[in-house]
Motif scaffolding. Structure first.
Motif, short mmCIF file in Angstrom:
data_model
loop_
_atom_site.label_atom_id
_atom_site.label_comp_id
_atom_site.label_asym_id
_atom_site.label_seq_id
_atom_site.Cartn_x
_atom_site.Cartn_y
_atom_site.Cartn_z
N SER A 1 -13.17 -4.87 -5.63
CA SER A 1 -13.59 -6.23 -5.27
C SER A 1 -14.17 -6.96 -6.48
CB SER A 1 -14.62 -6.17 -4.14
OG SER A 1 -15.08 -7.45 -3.85
N TYR B 1 -6.85 2.76 4.08
CA TYR B 1 -5.49 2.97 4.60
C TYR B 1 -4.66 3.76 3.59
CZ TYR B 1 -0.68 2.00 5.93
OH TYR B 1 0.65 2.12 6.25
N SER C 1 -16.24 -10.58 3.59
CA SER C 1 -15.06 -10.33 4.43
C SER C 1 -13.89 -9.86 3.56
CB SER C 1 -14.66 -11.60 5.18
OG SER C 1 -15.61 -11.93 6.14
N ALA C 2 -13.74 -10.50 2.41
CA ALA C 2 -12.67 -10.08 1.50
C ALA C 2 -12.91 -8.65 1.00
CB ALA C 2 -12.57 -11.04 0.31
N LYS C 3 -14.17 -8.31 0.71
CA LYS C 3 -14.51 -6.94 0.30
C LYS C 3 -14.16 -5.95 1.41
CE LYS C 3 -18.49 -7.61 -2.77
NZ LYS C 3 -19.94 -7.35 -2.91
N ASP C 4 -14.46 -6.33 2.65
CA ASP C 4 -14.16 -5.46 3.78
C ASP C 4 -12.66 -5.26 3.94
OD1 ASP C 4 -16.87 -5.29 4.27
OD2 ASP C 4 -16.85 -6.74 5.93
N ARG C 5 -11.88 -6.32 3.70
CA ARG C 5 -10.42 -6.18 3.77
C ARG C 5 -9.90 -5.26 2.66
NH1 ARG C 5 -10.96 -11.52 5.20
NH2 ARG C 5 -10.54 -12.30 3.11
N ILE C 6 -10.48 -5.39 1.47
CA ILE C 6 -10.09 -4.50 0.36
C ILE C 6 -10.45 -3.06 0.70
CG2 ILE C 6 -10.63 -3.87 -2.03
CD1 ILE C 6 -10.85 -6.88 -2.63
N ASN D 1 -17.78 -15.02 3.18
CA ASN D 1 -16.32 -14.95 3.01
C ASN D 1 -15.95 -13.89 2.00
OD1 ASN D 1 -15.92 -17.01 4.85
ND2 ASN D 1 -15.77 -18.60 3.30
N ALA E 1 -10.77 -1.73 3.66
CA ALA E 1 -9.86 -1.26 4.71
C ALA E 1 -8.49 -0.91 4.12
CB ALA E 1 -9.71 -2.32 5.79
N SER E 2 -8.02 -1.71 3.18
CA SER E 2 -6.74 -1.43 2.55
C SER E 2 -6.80 -0.12 1.74
CB SER E 2 -6.34 -2.59 1.64
OG SER E 2 -5.15 -2.31 0.94
N GLU F 1 0.83 -1.21 0.00
CA GLU F 1 0.00 0.00 0.00
C GLU F 1 0.86 1.25 0.00
OE1 GLU F 1 -2.38 -3.19 2.14
OE2 GLU F 1 -0.37 -2.42 2.34
#
Length: 180
Positions: A47, A138, A127-132, A124, A134-135, A25
């Motif tokens: 996503s 950031y 969850s991956a969308k949420d991680r993307i 799942n 968050a990234s 990042e």
């Protein structure tokens, strides 16, 4: 001999470490800044770019299976099945799945066995969308911090320049100072 990474100067200035030690990042933010391009992106688009056919299908199945329209329609179908096999066809002795509705139970069990893993796949993926997301958040926050640091450096530089000009003007106006 080690070759210098093109982002080493910026990495050292803003992060206090070499470019090779940066997170993906951080590298992305510095590269986008170098090219004068915005770093913000839509998390849903990012996503969707990596979603497979199975991912999109799981999302649709979960969206349908988790809706009031599905629950109401499914309830009406179940009630209709029971009425048809108990009263209507049972009255003529033609009920193909009489009470205790063994075939209906088999169908419901099969549906639950298929629907549960599909919904878990969709969760799942969420969850991956949420991680993307968050990234990406950031990256935007990091870019903002770097820009603020850069503005602080500019303002500090302008203040020092101005103070130097004021001091030079004062020295010219005061003239040479005689020794005591």
């Amino acid at each position: 001999m080690t070759s210098k990474h093109p982002l080493d100067t910026a990495a050292q200035h803003f992060f206090g470490k070499g470019a090779r030690a940066l997170d993906p990042e951080e590298i992305h933010v510095l590269e986008q800044m170098k090219e004068h391009r915005p770093v913000s992106r839509d998390a849903a688009d990012a996503s969707d770019d990596v979603a497979t056919f199975g991912d999109r299908l799981a999302d649709r199945v979960a969206a349908v299976g988790g809706s009031w329209a599905f629950i109401i329609t499914f309830g009406v179908i179940l009630l209709g099945w029971m009425l048809l096999n108990s009263d209507v066809l049972g009255h003529f002795g033609l009920a193909f799945d009489p009470y205790p509705y063994i075939f209906l139970n088999l169908m419901l069990s099969t549906l639950a066995a298929i629907q549960a893993p599909v919904i878990m796949m969709s969760q799942n993926r969420q969850s991956a969308k949420d991680r993307i997301a968050a990234s990406l958040d950031y990256e935007v926050n990091l870019r903002t911090e770097i820009e603020i640091m850069h503005l602080h450096d500019k303002i500090d530089s302008l203040i020092v320049e101005r103070l130097d000009r004021i001091l030079a003007r004062l020295e010219r106006q005061a003239g040479p100072v005689a020794p005591d």
